[in-house]
Structures are given as structure tokens and as C-alpha cells.
Enzyme design. Structure first.
Site, PDB file in Angstrom:
ATOM      1  N   ASP A 190       7.376  -4.662   2.559  1.00 31.23           N
ATOM      2  CA  ASP A 190       7.566  -3.450   1.756  1.00 31.23           C
ATOM      3  C   ASP A 190       7.350  -3.787   0.283  1.00 31.23           C
ATOM      4  O   ASP A 190       8.049  -4.626  -0.279  1.00 31.23           O
ATOM      5  CB  ASP A 190       8.996  -2.926   1.990  1.00 31.23           C
ATOM      6  CG  ASP A 190       9.236  -1.592   1.313  1.00 31.23           C
ATOM      7  OD1 ASP A 190       8.257  -0.938   0.904  1.00 31.23           O
ATOM      8  OD2 ASP A 190      10.418  -1.210   1.190  1.00 31.23           O
ATOM      9  N   ASP A 198       2.533   1.599   1.260  1.00 30.41           N
ATOM     10  CA  ASP A 198       3.097   0.351   0.730  1.00 30.41           C
ATOM     11  C   ASP A 198       4.000  -0.401   1.692  1.00 30.41           C
ATOM     12  O   ASP A 198       4.676  -1.332   1.287  1.00 30.41           O
ATOM     13  CB  ASP A 198       3.842   0.626  -0.574  1.00 30.41           C
ATOM     14  CG  ASP A 198       5.219   1.204  -0.331  1.00 30.41           C
ATOM     15  OD1 ASP A 198       5.343   2.084   0.544  1.00 30.41           O
ATOM     16  OD2 ASP A 198       6.162   0.765  -0.991  1.00 30.41           O
ATOM     17  N   GLU A 199       4.031  -0.027   2.958  1.00 33.80           N
ATOM     18  CA  GLU A 199       4.834  -0.830   3.879  1.00 33.80           C
ATOM     19  C   GLU A 199       4.230  -0.847   5.274  1.00 33.80           C
ATOM     20  O   GLU A 199       3.516   0.070   5.663  1.00 33.80           O
ATOM     21  CB  GLU A 199       6.294  -0.368   3.917  1.00 33.80           C
ATOM     22  CG  GLU A 199       6.497   1.058   4.301  1.00 33.80           C
ATOM     23  CD  GLU A 199       7.984   1.423   4.382  1.00 33.80           C
ATOM     24  OE1 GLU A 199       8.702   0.801   5.172  1.00 33.80           O
ATOM     25  OE2 GLU A 199       8.386   2.339   3.661  1.00 33.80           O
TER      26      GLU A 199
END
Ligand SMILES: [Mg+2]
Length: 361
Positions: free
Chosen positions: A13, A108-109
Site C-alpha cells: 500500500d 495504489d495498493e
């Protein structure tokens, strides 16, 4: 089970993703409380904010107005999704060097299953460290990682030492980790369920584990089975690189809060028409209609109905939405956001996920 291998799952993350990119690309913003999102007095919300801003209690999805009150010298920056997508591609390319079993949750993860990996590295912790270093080198940004035996624990763990954290929960520590875990940190337990649990004295994983399966199902419905399993460290969901779209929705934040039921219905009509267009385009029909309402005070609720036949037409959607609307306080309380989504698709195994621009960390 006998012969079944313990899996090695990593959750990566990025830290304050959008805000960190803005600070990277504009050195004047470094070390300052910055907010990515529309400015105050526009009814916008915070998409992401820097760690310096979080110290003031600012967080994602908070109104920009409130954020500006909490930190009057916060700097509002507009978003640059083209850049965010480019960085997202860079980090996915790094993941792909280790495994093809990558399941992104947003820009983003992502989850990675590295039980078997392209570099034959036996330690998932080593892989997580390497990935973090490479991300930093290539993007000049930091990421946090969680390493464990399943998605649930890896996801919770990645949040433990942010920013730039690495938290490993080896198999023999799993049960202890969950027993001590605060219910507010459980991935998959939202604010409303959390409150409900606290009211009946469930504050930690250990409390949750005390409840029998049938009691949990009685209290929480089908998802009770999931709670039963995770309180015992069991989560067999695979890392699925072909994420399948489970719902399609659209929502609008109103320019002013309204309580006139006709106006509210009018807006819902517009949303239903937009949805019909999108459903047609993707060749989707769904059986469940979900209505989302956010009141003026930010209390948010959803109401759902599941039909016998899948639908896609605006007129069908709106007739169910009207029924659902009766189960809310819209018209009595002012609303600031209205949304409709359709789920339970009849042909949902063909459509792959497309990423929403508004996915945040
Ligand atoms: Mg993030």
C-alpha cells in the site's frame, strides 16, 4: 488440510499516494500539510492528504470545508490522475517481476501471492523488502507492506507501521495477532458494523471469537460466516488477478443540501438514466439495486433490494429506488449526496474490473 501449502501473501500500500506524488513533483509542498481535492466552499471532499495534514485530524472523504477549519494553513492541490496512473503502472511492473498473481485494489495498493514466485525466493519478507526498495528507487515514494498467510491479515498488517512500514505476521503468530486486534482495524468491518459490535461488547478479535457461528449469522447475516472465520485466522480467498466487476454505480454530491422529495427523485432519475447507458455499453444486467444517501451531517446509509429478474432500464431502476427511498429519512433530513448502484450481474464472469478514478488508498 493435509498436503496444503501455507500461502505467502503480501499486501503493498503506497503511503498517502496522491499527496506524496504532489509533494515529490513540487518541492515547495514538501513537509507541509497538503490536501489533494477540491478547495473549501465548493462542497468537495479530501481525496488524500499528506501526513503533515493528518496530524490535524484530516482524513480522506472529509469535506474540504471541515479540513480547512481543522488546519487553516493547509494547501489545497488539484489532482493529476495521469501522473497517478503512470506511477501505478510503474509499481505494477515491479510486482510482475515476482509474480503474475497480483490483485490490485486501487491505483495504489495490491495483493501479491508469492508462495511460488518467479525469482524462487523462499522468504516473502525478503520479497516485500526488495519491492519496497525498488519502489522507492524508481518512484521516489514510500510504500508499506504487510506479509502473512492470507489476504485479510496481510491487508491489516500493511496498515500497522505506516508510512514506510513492513509488518510480518508469521503463521505461528496469526491467532495472537487477531485476538489482540481492535475491531475498528478489521478489514471488511465498516463503521456501522463496528458500532453495532461495540454495543454488544465486541471490541477485539478475542471478543469476536467467543461468538458461535449461528449467533454471528443471526446478528450479521451471511457475512457472519466471514467474521467467524477471520476471528480464527481463516481466509481462503485467492489472490485473483482477474478481478471481476461486482457492481456499477454512479453518485452525485449536490450543490446544496436538499430535502424536497421531488427534487431528490428528479436527481435519482438522472442518475438512473446515466446508469442505464453504462449498463448497456458493458452489456450488463443486475438483480440488486442499491441506493446510497449521505445526509447533510455526513451520516451515510445504503438500502438494497434484490429482484428475481436482472434489470438495466432506468425506469425499472427508478421504481425500485423509489421503494428504497421510503426506507430512508430523505425528505425529512437534508441530503448532500445521492447514488445508485447495480450489482449481482447475470453475466458477471465476463466483465473485468475497470478502475474508478476515485479509488483512494
Ligand atoms: Mg495508500
Amino acid at each position: 488440510m493435509e498436503g496444503e501449502k501455507i500461502r505467502k501473501i503480501i499486501h503493498i500500500d503506497m503511503d498517502a499516494f496522491y499527496a506524496s506524488i504532489e509533494q515529490r513533483d513540487n518541492p515547495k509542498l514538501k513537509g507541509k500539510p497538503i490536501i489533494v481535492g477540491g478547495p473549501p466552499n465548493t462542497r468537495s471532499v479530501v481525496a488524500t492528504c499528506s501526513y503533515e495534514a493528518r496530524k490535524y485530524g484530516i482524513h480522506s472523504a472529509m469535506s474540504s470545508n471541515l479540513a480547512a477549519k481543522l488546519c487553516p494553513h493547509a494547501i489545497f492541490v488539484s489532482s493529476h490522475f495521469d501522473v497517478y496512473r503512470k506511477v501505478s503502472k510503474q509499481i505494477r511492473d515491479i510486482f510482475k517481476d515476482y509474480t503474475d498473481l497480483v490483485e490490485p485494489l486501487s491505483l495504489d495498493e495490491a495483493f501479491l501471492d508469492v508462495t511460488m514466485n518467479k525469482k524462487n525466493i523462499s522468504s516473502a519478507t525478503t520479497i516485500a523488502m526488495e519491492i519496497k526498495q525498488r519502489i522507492q528507487k524508481i518512484t521516489e515514494l514510500t510504500a508499506s507492506a504487510g506479509v502473512s498467510i492470507n489476504k485479510f491479515i496481510a491487508k491489516v498488517a500493511s496498515d500497522f507501521n505506516k508510512p514506510d512500514g513492513l509488518t510480518v505476521v508469521p503463521p505461528f503468530k496469526v491467532l495472537n495477532f487477531i485476538e489482540k486486534l481492535d475491531i475498528g482495524k478489521f478489514y471488511g468491518i465498516g463503521k456501522v458494523t463496528e458500532q453495532k459490535m461495540r454495543k454488544i461488547g465486541i471490541n477485539t478479535g478475542a471478543d469476536l471469537k467467543k461468538l458461535e457461528l449461528n449467533k454471528l449469522v443471526k446478528l450479521f447475516g451471511k457475512v457472519g460466516k466471514f467474521y467467524y472465520n477471520i476471528s480464527r485466522g481463516i481466509d481462503n480467498r485467492p489472490v485473483n488477478p482477474n478481478w471481476i466487476r461486482k457492481s456499477l454505480g454512479s453518485e452525485i454530491t449536490l450543490k446544496i443540501d436538499i430535502d424536497n422529495i421531488e427534487e431528490i427523485t428528479d436527481i435519482l432519475w438522472k442518475i438512473a438514466l446515466k446508469l442505464e447507458k453504462q449498463l448497456k455499453k458493458l452489456n450488463l444486467k443486475g438483480k440488486t439495486v442499491n441506493l446510497k444517501i449521505r445526509y447533510y451531517d455526513f451520516e451515510t446509509l445504503t438500502r438494497s433490494i434484490t429482484l428475481y429478474k436482472p434489470i438495466y432500464k432506468a425506469e425499472d431502476i427508478i421504481s425500485d429506488v423509489k421503494l428504497l427511498l421510503n426506507k430512508t429519512d430523505a425528505g425529512l433530513k437534508k441530503v448532500r449526496l445521492l447514488g445508485i448502484s447495480i450489482s449481482k450481474f447475470e453475466n458477471d464472469n465476463i466483465i473485468k474490473k475497470t478502475y474508478s478514478l476515485f479509488d483512494t488508498h
